[in-house]
Design a protein around this motif. Structure first.
Motif, PDB file in Angstrom:
ATOM      1  N   LYS A   1       1.622  17.133  -0.417  1.00 20.82           N
ATOM      2  CA  LYS A   1       0.605  16.569   0.453  1.00 20.82           C
ATOM      3  C   LYS A   1       0.895  15.089   0.673  1.00 20.82           C
ATOM      4  O   LYS A   1       1.412  14.410  -0.206  1.00 20.82           O
ATOM      5  CB  LYS A   1      -0.789  16.751  -0.160  1.00 20.82           C
ATOM      6  CG  LYS A   1      -1.230  18.206  -0.271  1.00 20.82           C
ATOM      7  CD  LYS A   1      -2.640  18.300  -0.858  1.00 20.82           C
ATOM      8  CE  LYS A   1      -3.083  19.764  -0.957  1.00 20.82           C
ATOM      9  NZ  LYS A   1      -4.447  19.868  -1.551  1.00 20.82           N
ATOM     10  N   VAL A   2       0.524  14.613   1.852  1.00 19.31           N
ATOM     11  CA  VAL A   2       0.804  13.215   2.208  1.00 19.31           C
ATOM     12  C   VAL A   2      -0.506  12.471   2.383  1.00 19.31           C
ATOM     13  O   VAL A   2      -1.389  12.918   3.123  1.00 19.31           O
ATOM     14  CB  VAL A   2       1.636  13.123   3.504  1.00 19.31           C
ATOM     15  CG1 VAL A   2       2.074  11.685   3.741  1.00 19.31           C
ATOM     16  CG2 VAL A   2       2.837  14.050   3.435  1.00 19.31           C
ATOM     17  N   ALA A   3      -0.642  11.346   1.703  1.00 17.94           N
ATOM     18  CA  ALA A   3      -1.837  10.513   1.831  1.00 17.94           C
ATOM     19  C   ALA A   3      -1.576   9.400   2.834  1.00 17.94           C
ATOM     20  O   ALA A   3      -0.478   8.838   2.889  1.00 17.94           O
ATOM     21  CB  ALA A   3      -2.211   9.914   0.477  1.00 17.94           C
ATOM     22  N   ALA A   4      -2.583   9.091   3.629  1.00 16.68           N
ATOM     23  CA  ALA A   4      -2.463   7.986   4.575  1.00 16.68           C
ATOM     24  C   ALA A   4      -2.438   6.666   3.815  1.00 16.68           C
ATOM     25  O   ALA A   4      -3.018   6.540   2.731  1.00 16.68           O
ATOM     26  CB  ALA A   4      -3.622   8.002   5.557  1.00 16.68           C
ATOM     27  N   ILE A   5      -1.744   5.692   4.363  1.00 11.74           N
ATOM     28  CA  ILE A   5      -1.729   4.356   3.764  1.00 11.74           C
ATOM     29  C   ILE A   5      -3.108   3.742   3.952  1.00 11.74           C
ATOM     30  O   ILE A   5      -3.647   3.712   5.064  1.00 11.74           O
ATOM     31  CB  ILE A   5      -0.630   3.487   4.390  1.00 11.74           C
ATOM     32  CG1 ILE A   5       0.746   4.063   4.027  1.00 11.74           C
ATOM     33  CG2 ILE A   5      -0.750   2.046   3.926  1.00 11.74           C
ATOM     34  CD1 ILE A   5       1.912   3.307   4.626  1.00 11.74           C
ATOM     35  N   GLU A   6      -3.680   3.260   2.886  1.00  9.63           N
ATOM     36  CA  GLU A   6      -5.088   2.861   2.886  1.00  9.63           C
ATOM     37  C   GLU A   6      -5.373   1.617   3.709  1.00  9.63           C
ATOM     38  O   GLU A   6      -6.438   1.458   4.261  1.00  9.63           O
ATOM     39  CB  GLU A   6      -5.561   2.638   1.446  1.00  9.63           C
ATOM     40  CG  GLU A   6      -5.608   3.931   0.621  1.00  9.63           C
ATOM     41  CD  GLU A   6      -6.089   3.695  -0.790  1.00  9.63           C
ATOM     42  OE1 GLU A   6      -6.287   2.520  -1.155  1.00  9.63           O
ATOM     43  OE2 GLU A   6      -6.274   4.673  -1.529  1.00  9.63           O
ATOM     44  N   GLN A   7      -4.419   0.692   3.769  1.00 10.77           N
ATOM     45  CA  GLN A   7      -4.672  -0.540   4.486  1.00 10.77           C
ATOM     46  C   GLN A   7      -3.388  -1.005   5.119  1.00 10.77           C
ATOM     47  O   GLN A   7      -2.300  -0.603   4.734  1.00 10.77           O
ATOM     48  CB  GLN A   7      -5.235  -1.622   3.555  1.00 10.77           C
ATOM     49  CG  GLN A   7      -4.290  -1.991   2.410  1.00 10.77           C
ATOM     50  CD  GLN A   7      -4.937  -2.900   1.402  1.00 10.77           C
ATOM     51  OE1 GLN A   7      -5.474  -2.448   0.415  1.00 10.77           O
ATOM     52  NE2 GLN A   7      -4.879  -4.186   1.649  1.00 10.77           N
ATOM     53  N   SER A   8      -3.529  -1.849   6.113  1.00  7.70           N
ATOM     54  CA  SER A   8      -2.363  -2.357   6.825  1.00  7.70           C
ATOM     55  C   SER A   8      -2.166  -3.816   6.485  1.00  7.70           C
ATOM     56  O   SER A   8      -3.082  -4.631   6.621  1.00  7.70           O
ATOM     57  CB  SER A   8      -2.545  -2.187   8.333  1.00  7.70           C
ATOM     58  OG  SER A   8      -1.463  -2.740   9.036  1.00  7.70           O
TER      59      SER A   8
ATOM     60  N   PRO B   1       0.803  -1.238   0.000  1.00 11.34           N
ATOM     61  CA  PRO B   1       0.000   0.000   0.000  1.00 11.34           C
ATOM     62  C   PRO B   1       0.829   1.278   0.000  1.00 11.34           C
ATOM     63  O   PRO B   1       0.349   2.315  -0.465  1.00 11.34           O
ATOM     64  CB  PRO B   1      -0.820  -0.134   1.290  1.00 11.34           C
ATOM     65  CG  PRO B   1      -0.941  -1.599   1.517  1.00 11.34           C
ATOM     66  CD  PRO B   1       0.356  -2.178   1.052  1.00 11.34           C
ATOM     67  N   VAL B   2       2.055   1.237   0.506  1.00 15.11           N
ATOM     68  CA  VAL B   2       2.870   2.449   0.531  1.00 15.11           C
ATOM     69  C   VAL B   2       3.144   2.965  -0.879  1.00 15.11           C
ATOM     70  O   VAL B   2       3.384   4.164  -1.068  1.00 15.11           O
ATOM     71  CB  VAL B   2       4.198   2.201   1.291  1.00 15.11           C
ATOM     72  CG1 VAL B   2       5.147   1.312   0.480  1.00 15.11           C
ATOM     73  CG2 VAL B   2       4.874   3.522   1.649  1.00 15.11           C
ATOM     74  N   ALA B   3       3.096   2.086  -1.873  1.00 14.63           N
ATOM     75  CA  ALA B   3       3.344   2.527  -3.253  1.00 14.63           C
ATOM     76  C   ALA B   3       2.333   3.589  -3.676  1.00 14.63           C
ATOM     77  O   ALA B   3       2.695   4.642  -4.216  1.00 14.63           O
ATOM     78  CB  ALA B   3       3.301   1.347  -4.212  1.00 14.63           C
ATOM     79  N   SER B   4       1.063   3.338  -3.423  1.00 11.22           N
ATOM     80  CA  SER B   4       0.024   4.287  -3.837  1.00 11.22           C
ATOM     81  C   SER B   4      -0.129   5.451  -2.869  1.00 11.22           C
ATOM     82  O   SER B   4      -0.847   6.411  -3.167  1.00 11.22           O
ATOM     83  CB  SER B   4      -1.323   3.567  -3.999  1.00 11.22           C
ATOM     84  OG  SER B   4      -1.701   2.916  -2.810  1.00 11.22           O
ATOM     85  N   ALA B   5       0.545   5.403  -1.692  1.00  7.07           N
ATOM     86  CA  ALA B   5       0.511   6.520  -0.748  1.00  7.07           C
ATOM     87  C   ALA B   5       1.726   7.428  -0.909  1.00  7.07           C
ATOM     88  O   ALA B   5       1.808   8.467  -0.257  1.00  7.07           O
ATOM     89  CB  ALA B   5       0.449   5.990   0.687  1.00  7.07           C
ATOM     90  N   THR B   6       2.655   7.056  -1.770  1.00  9.00           N
ATOM     91  CA  THR B   6       3.888   7.811  -1.948  1.00  9.00           C
ATOM     92  C   THR B   6       3.647   9.083  -2.755  1.00  9.00           C
ATOM     93  O   THR B   6       2.933   9.062  -3.755  1.00  9.00           O
ATOM     94  CB  THR B   6       4.947   6.935  -2.651  1.00  9.00           C
ATOM     95  OG1 THR B   6       5.328   5.868  -1.778  1.00  9.00           O
ATOM     96  CG2 THR B   6       6.179   7.731  -3.037  1.00  9.00           C
ATOM     97  N   ASN B   7       4.263  10.170  -2.323  1.00  6.30           N
ATOM     98  CA  ASN B   7       4.215  11.424  -3.075  1.00  6.30           C
ATOM     99  C   ASN B   7       5.623  12.021  -3.069  1.00  6.30           C
ATOM    100  O   ASN B   7       5.986  12.799  -2.178  1.00  6.30           O
ATOM    101  CB  ASN B   7       3.210  12.396  -2.466  1.00  6.30           C
ATOM    102  CG  ASN B   7       3.018  13.637  -3.322  1.00  6.30           C
ATOM    103  OD1 ASN B   7       3.618  13.768  -4.397  1.00  6.30           O
ATOM    104  ND2 ASN B   7       2.202  14.558  -2.859  1.00  6.30           N
ATOM    105  N   LEU B   8       6.412  11.643  -4.056  1.00  2.88           N
ATOM    106  CA  LEU B   8       7.817  12.031  -4.146  1.00  2.88           C
ATOM    107  C   LEU B   8       8.221  12.123  -5.614  1.00  2.88           C
ATOM    108  O   LEU B   8       7.568  11.537  -6.484  1.00  2.88           O
ATOM    109  CB  LEU B   8       8.713  10.986  -3.463  1.00  2.88           C
ATOM    110  CG  LEU B   8       8.668  10.848  -1.944  1.00  2.88           C
ATOM    111  CD1 LEU B   8       9.347   9.552  -1.535  1.00  2.88           C
ATOM    112  CD2 LEU B   8       9.327  12.045  -1.287  1.00  2.88           C
ATOM    113  N   PRO B   9       9.318  12.793  -5.904  1.00  4.52           N
ATOM    114  CA  PRO B   9       9.916  12.637  -7.235  1.00  4.52           C
ATOM    115  C   PRO B   9      10.595  11.265  -7.301  1.00  4.52           C
ATOM    116  O   PRO B   9      11.442  10.954  -6.466  1.00  4.52           O
ATOM    117  CB  PRO B   9      10.943  13.776  -7.306  1.00  4.52           C
ATOM    118  CG  PRO B   9      10.641  14.672  -6.143  1.00  4.52           C
ATOM    119  CD  PRO B   9      10.020  13.810  -5.110  1.00  4.52           C
TER     120      PRO B   9
END
Length: 444
Positions: A278-285, A192-200
């Motif tokens: 902006k930072v998105a929360a990880i959707e699932q654990s 899930p961290v892949a879709s929560a990532t906001n980076l270059p």
């Protein structure tokens, strides 16, 4: 996704980033001496590392090289030294931690998951406290998971405050962000961290890596929360090409040029650093480890549970068109392979023996080659002759249709065209248990 060659003028560059770009562009080679350092972590562990310091009075940028699940490799250390030699006199320091040695653990995927992302998070904070300078993280394979988790955790920690994480980018070498190797025919699921990532993010993807064919899916996942993602396919190389003991001449050549490729990737990322995100929360654990399916652990062929109705239409080495539907009434072993894949090569003799043993039966083997040119395949077959057709999948269409995520991957298809068994990894095809399962299909 932005054009690979048009990102230099795409946004305003803060002063620190502008200097970072200039120093990258002026890079030349100067030998660098590493210093042994350690960082005391909150659990009492001393994280050991080599630091290749800037040859200037103060660091203008930092590079954190995070080893993969294979640990710190000698060729990898040489690569870092070469990169430092090109950048140290421009004010770049490079940090190379050794997580496995610090925990006295062997280098494995399981131990990497056990160590987790917290030590990386602590090290990033330590580096940032040395001075507010741009930071580029470079990592490979499953190292990408812990690296992205560490960065995301820090972004969440500093959300809504003056974050020191604005001037950060990451370069991923053949990243493996899959929760597990999917069973044949199933789509890969990313952490899930892949879709929560906001980076270059810059991905350097080996052309001969299994993950090349799912690169678009990975880019889409990384872009979901706003990441700027850029990719470059490295021609003729596999994953881990820069430290493989069985590296080809082309891979050795690519490894020699890798420092320059990394410098180019960092330069192209730099205009996207320096922007508050902006930072998105990880959707699932999900736990740190997951099991994969479709990998045989004994001589039995694993039952297939995926989607049916897959098609296949390819040309063979003699330029004849072959369609899977033309083999109705026969049991078919559909195998995806390549000459540069050691497990593929290892299992070919057993496939030849299997065909011989079932020569009078309605049975066929279709060996689908993964993107190699006909001349290379013919040269290989002179040394490893086969008694079944070899099909050409030069554009990877069959690989994507059949959900091939590891090499080799094989399917057993019954007389009616239904997929009955599937597995990835090398297999002894003429073992008694497998032949018994195939004969049961022949008798249906």
């Amino acid at each position: 996704m932005a054009s690979f060659f048009s990102i230099h003028n795409s946004m305003y560059q803060p002063r620190g980033i502008a200097l970072f770009v200039l120093n990258l562009l002026l890079a030349c080679f100067t030998p660098a001496l590493a210093a042994e350092q350690s960082l005391l972590l909150s659990d009492g562990t001393e994280l050991s590392m080599e630091v290749f310091p800037a040859a200037t009075s103060e660091a203008k940028a930092n590079i954190l090289w995070i080893p993969s699940e294979y640990g710190v490799q000698e060729k990898e250390v040489q690569l870092v030294k070469q990169l430092s030699g090109k950048l140290s006199d421009r004010g770049f320091s490079i940090w190379l931690p050794d997580f496995f040695a610090s925990w006295f653990l062997p280098a494995t995927s399981e131990n990497m998951a056990e160590i987790g992302h917290e030590p990386i998070q602590a090290l990033i904070q330590h580096i940032l406290h040395q001075g507010h300078t741009p930071l580029i993280i470079i990592t490979a394979d499953k190292g990408a998971v812990n690296a992205l988790r560490a960065l995301h955790s820090l972004q969440m920690q500093f959300a809504g405050s003056q974050s020191p994480l604005t001037e950060i980018g990451i370069v991923l070498l053949n990243p493996d962000l899959n929760i597990s190797t999917p069973a044949p025919g199933e789509a890969a699921q990313y952490w899930p961290v892949a879709s929560a990532t906001n980076l270059p993010v810059f991905i350097l993807q080996g052309e001969l890596s299994p993950w090349r064919w799912s690169l678009r899916r990975l880019v889409s996942a990384l872009e979901k929360s706003g990441s700027n993602v850029f990719t470059q396919v490295l021609t003729g190389v596999r994953d881990r090409f820069y430290f493989r003991p069985d590296a080809t001449a082309m891979e050795d050549k690519a490894a020699a040029h890798l420092p320059d490729v990394l410098i180019q990737a960092m330069t192209l990322l730099s205009p996207y650093m320096g922007t508050k995100r902006k930072v998105a929360a990880i959707e699932q654990s999900i736990g740190n480890t997951a099991k994969s399916g479709g990998h045989q652990t004994d001589n039995q062929l694993p039952v297939y549970h995926g989607k049916q109705g897959k098609t296949l239409k390819l040309k063979d080495l003699d330029d004849h068109s072959r369609q899977l539907m033309d083999y109705r009434g026969k049991v078919v072993l559909l195998n995806f392979w390549a000459s540069w894949c050691p497990p593929c090569v290892h299992e070919i003799p057993s496939m030849v023996r299997l065909k011989q043993k079932l020569d009078t039966e309605p049975f066929e083997i279709l060996a689908t080659n993964l993107g190699e040119n006909p001349a290379t395949i013919r040269s290989f077959l002179q040394q490893h002759p086969v008694n079944f057709p070899v099909l050409l999948d030069d554009k990877g269409e069959a690989v994507k249709t059949w959900g091939v995520a590891a090499y080799p991957t094989s399917y057993i298809i019954d007389k009616s065209g239904k997929i009955r068994f599937a597995l990835f990894g090398g297999f002894e095809w003429d073992n008694e248990a497998a032949i018994r399962q195939i004969r049961q299909l022949l008798d249906e």
